[in-house]
Enzyme design. Structure first.
Site, PDB file in Angstrom:
ATOM      1  N   GLY A 187       0.810  -1.215   0.000  1.00 51.53           N
ATOM      2  CA  GLY A 187       0.000   0.000   0.000  1.00 51.53           C
ATOM      3  C   GLY A 187       0.843   1.264   0.000  1.00 51.53           C
ATOM      4  O   GLY A 187       0.510   2.248  -0.669  1.00 51.53           O
ATOM      5  N   THR A 188       1.927   1.254   0.738  1.00 56.12           N
ATOM      6  CA  THR A 188       2.785   2.442   0.829  1.00 56.12           C
ATOM      7  C   THR A 188       3.349   2.797  -0.550  1.00 56.12           C
ATOM      8  O   THR A 188       3.297   3.957  -0.970  1.00 56.12           O
ATOM      9  CB  THR A 188       3.933   2.182   1.822  1.00 56.12           C
ATOM     10  OG1 THR A 188       3.352   1.866   3.096  1.00 56.12           O
ATOM     11  CG2 THR A 188       4.831   3.403   1.962  1.00 56.12           C
ATOM     12  N   ASN A 221      -8.012   3.961   8.507  1.00 57.00           N
ATOM     13  CA  ASN A 221      -7.464   2.814   9.234  1.00 57.00           C
ATOM     14  C   ASN A 221      -7.542   3.035  10.737  1.00 57.00           C
ATOM     15  O   ASN A 221      -7.524   2.089  11.507  1.00 57.00           O
ATOM     16  CB  ASN A 221      -6.013   2.552   8.819  1.00 57.00           C
ATOM     17  CG  ASN A 221      -5.165   3.804   8.820  1.00 57.00           C
ATOM     18  OD1 ASN A 221      -5.474   4.790   8.152  1.00 57.00           O
ATOM     19  ND2 ASN A 221      -4.093   3.788   9.586  1.00 57.00           N
ATOM     20  N   SER A 276      -3.413  -3.193  -0.586  1.00 59.09           N
ATOM     21  CA  SER A 276      -2.347  -3.973   0.034  1.00 59.09           C
ATOM     22  C   SER A 276      -2.880  -5.354   0.402  1.00 59.09           C
ATOM     23  O   SER A 276      -3.954  -5.469   0.983  1.00 59.09           O
ATOM     24  CB  SER A 276      -1.844  -3.261   1.288  1.00 59.09           C
ATOM     25  OG  SER A 276      -0.862  -4.055   1.911  1.00 59.09           O
ATOM     26  N   HIS A 318      -1.768  -7.615   2.571  1.00 59.15           N
ATOM     27  CA  HIS A 318      -1.709  -8.125   3.959  1.00 59.15           C
ATOM     28  C   HIS A 318      -2.825  -7.598   4.856  1.00 59.15           C
ATOM     29  O   HIS A 318      -2.920  -7.972   6.023  1.00 59.15           O
ATOM     30  CB  HIS A 318      -0.321  -7.893   4.578  1.00 59.15           C
ATOM     31  CG  HIS A 318      -0.024  -6.504   5.040  1.00 59.15           C
ATOM     32  ND1 HIS A 318      -0.169  -6.115   6.350  1.00 59.15           N
ATOM     33  CD2 HIS A 318       0.435  -5.429   4.380  1.00 59.15           C
ATOM     34  CE1 HIS A 318       0.208  -4.849   6.471  1.00 59.15           C
ATOM     35  NE2 HIS A 318       0.564  -4.403   5.282  1.00 59.15           N
ATOM     36  N   THR A 376      11.711  -7.488 -10.668  1.00 57.12           N
ATOM     37  CA  THR A 376      11.142  -8.810 -10.944  1.00 57.12           C
ATOM     38  C   THR A 376       9.885  -9.012 -10.113  1.00 57.12           C
ATOM     39  O   THR A 376       9.872  -8.694  -8.922  1.00 57.12           O
ATOM     40  CB  THR A 376      12.178  -9.906 -10.606  1.00 57.12           C
ATOM     41  OG1 THR A 376      13.339  -9.647 -11.383  1.00 57.12           O
ATOM     42  CG2 THR A 376      11.645 -11.295 -10.882  1.00 57.12           C
ATOM     43  N   CYS A 406       2.026   3.015  13.249  1.00 56.94           N
ATOM     44  CA  CYS A 406       3.162   3.938  13.169  1.00 56.94           C
ATOM     45  C   CYS A 406       3.153   4.900  14.336  1.00 56.94           C
ATOM     46  O   CYS A 406       4.169   5.141  14.963  1.00 56.94           O
ATOM     47  CB  CYS A 406       3.117   4.723  11.874  1.00 56.94           C
ATOM     48  SG  CYS A 406       2.400   3.827  10.527  1.00 56.94           S
TER      49      CYS A 406
HETATM   50  C1  LIG Z   1      -1.653  -0.538   6.009  1.00 62.83           C
HETATM   51  C2  LIG Z   1      -2.036   0.679   5.243  1.00 62.83           C
HETATM   52  C3  LIG Z   1      -1.177   1.240   4.279  1.00 62.83           C
HETATM   53  C4  LIG Z   1       0.215   0.690   4.027  1.00 62.83           C
HETATM   54  O1  LIG Z   1       0.190  -0.521   3.339  1.00 62.83           O
HETATM   55  P1  LIG Z   1       1.522  -1.440   3.370  1.00 62.83           P
HETATM   56  O2  LIG Z   1       1.205  -2.559   2.444  1.00 62.83           O
HETATM   57  O3  LIG Z   1       1.697  -1.874   4.789  1.00 62.83           O
HETATM   58  O4  LIG Z   1       2.635  -0.589   2.871  1.00 62.83           O
HETATM   59  C5  LIG Z   1      -1.602   2.343   3.582  1.00 62.83           C
HETATM   60  N1  LIG Z   1      -2.816   2.882   3.805  1.00 62.83           N
HETATM   61  C6  LIG Z   1      -3.674   2.378   4.703  1.00 62.83           C
HETATM   62  C7  LIG Z   1      -5.008   2.997   4.893  1.00 62.83           C
HETATM   63  C8  LIG Z   1      -3.314   1.272   5.462  1.00 62.83           C
HETATM   64  O5  LIG Z   1      -4.161   0.785   6.374  1.00 62.83           O
END
Ligand SMILES: *Cc1c(COP(=O)(O)O)cnc(C)c1O
Length: 390
Positions: free
Chosen positions: A72-73, A152, A200, A202, A238, A326
């Site tokens: 996501g980042t 989040n 993302s 995960h 890759t 964070c």
């Molecule tokens: C977890 C999260 C991210 C970051 O995603 P990663 O895959 O951990 O880099 C970005 N935005 C929101 C809203 C999230 O909850």
């Protein structure tokens, strides 16, 4: 040892056993590089393209509109930096909201230091962006609007379809960070008029380190990971084939179970909210009461530090959060709660429980039994509480 109760699904989810199983052969047998022309390469390439089509189909998008990323980042960084530098000749103004994830906020700071102008829209006390404020903030120099789909931290779901409509009328690209909603509630980039969308794996029972950015056809972005021309030249490196396989498998399961799972978790969410508001004095719900993620509970419990509650809960085997993962490291009050106008003292007294697939009624009832005890204990030794609650 007490059984651990994981109530922090917004930080990350366990990888679904079926997902891990689907990934395994891609480490050991089907280990090809999708860019190789031989058998192993083609096998891997077909797999990646199948996964791409699945992600696209869920969003109502075309496969060519999906770029696989490291999460996501990276998707957020690519959206903001990619659009900013592709549109430099058109303008330099970007609109975000004050409650965005750090991946958007910090990227906007990066761009601001390099000559871009950022407007961060304020939110109401529920953490909601007013689409009218978006409309008013647009100038002839605006090149991007980025408002997350759902928070989040407090779970508030934003009116992205309305914001998308405004963006389209003004001919400005609209990005939404949908990391918390993808695979959990319905999404449609056509109906919701989204041009870029971050995902993302995960956060939906897939592996860490893989995600995607949807980019509408015709929407130009400048790549910033340069390399071997993968992803149609939009992102070098890759492909993370096992990760992408796991991502697609997680999505497949999520789609099957989405409605049922959302209903089940919403019932737990509301039971926990009700129980906390009724069972612990001076407790308030943060975020919108109904326009809210099915799995998010965020409360402020006056006169007790969030960190103290968190550590005491952890001692009892309950894993929660004080805000975003964070900000729990930085010990600062959450920027989201502050943006909602919640005073610092109360923002520091916040706790987030985020529920998921393996949450049980017993988990909820255990929190409702344990937390009031912890609060009473902590208030008894808090000089602040002594004067206010006596
Ligand atoms: C977890 C999260 C991210 C970051 O995603 P990663 O895959 O951990 O880099 C970005 N935005 C929101 C809203 C999230 O909850």
């Amino acid at each position: 040892m007490t059984r651990k109760r994981y109530l922090d699904y917004a930080a990350t989810t366990p990888t679904h056993p079926e997902v891990a199983k689907a990934m395994y052969p891609y480490f050991t047998e089907m280990y090809g590089n999708p860019s190789s022309l031989h058998f192993y390469g083609q096998e891997a390439r077909d797999t990646v393209e199948k996964a791409r089509a699945q992600v696209a189909s869920f969003l109502g998008a075309q496969p060519g509109e999906i770029i696989f990323t490291s999460g996501g980042t990276e998707a957020d960084n690519t959206a903001l930096i990619g659009i900013a530098y592709a549109n430099e000749s058109r303008g330099n103004h970007i609109i975000i909201s004050t409650i965005e994830h750090h991946a958007v906020i910090e990227t906007s700071h990066f761009l601001e230091k390099r000559g871009f102008k950022i407007t961060a829209l304020s939110v109401d006390s529920y953490g909601m962006v007013d689409p009218d404020d978006v409309r008013k903030a647009i100038t002839s120099k605006t090149i991007l609007i980025s408002v997350m789909h759902a928070s989040n931290e407090v779970g508030t779901i934003q009116p992205i379809a309305q914001i998308g409509k405004i963006a389209h009328e003004a001919d400005v690209c609209f990005h939404t960070d949908a990391v918390q909603t993808f695979g959990h509630i319905p999404l449609d980039v056509g109906k919701q008029k989204v041009d870029l969308l971050s995902i993302s794996a995960h956060k939906l029972y897939g592996p860490k380190g893989v995600g995607a950015l949807y980019v509408r056809k015709g929407c130009k972005i400048v790549p910033f990971i340069h390399g071997g021309g993968q992803e149609d030249g939009r992102r070098g490196s890759t492909h993370n084939v096992p990760g992408i396989v796991g991502f697609a498998k997680a999505l497949e399961i999520a789609v099957e179970e989405m409605d049922e799972e959302a209903q089940r978790v919403t019932a737990f969410r509301d039971r926990l909210i009700r129980g906390l508001l009724d069972g612990v004095s001076y407790t308030r719900l943060n975020g919108h009461p109904t326009k809210r993620l099915p799995n998010n509970v965020n409360v402020s419990i006056d006169f007790v530090e969030g960190e103290a509650m968190l550590l005491n809960l952890d001692f009892e085997g309950i894993c929660a959060s004080t805000g975003s993962a964070c900000s729990s490291l930085s010990m600062e009050a959450s920027h989201v709660l502050m943006a909602m106008g919640i005073p610092t003292e109360r923002a520091r007294c916040s706790l987030r429980f985020s529920l998921g697939k393996w949450t049980t009624e017993d988990d909820i009832d255990t929190v409702l039994e344990v937390l009031p005890r912890i609060v009473t204990k902590l208030r008894a030794i808090s000089p602040l509480a002594a004067t206010k609650t006596a």
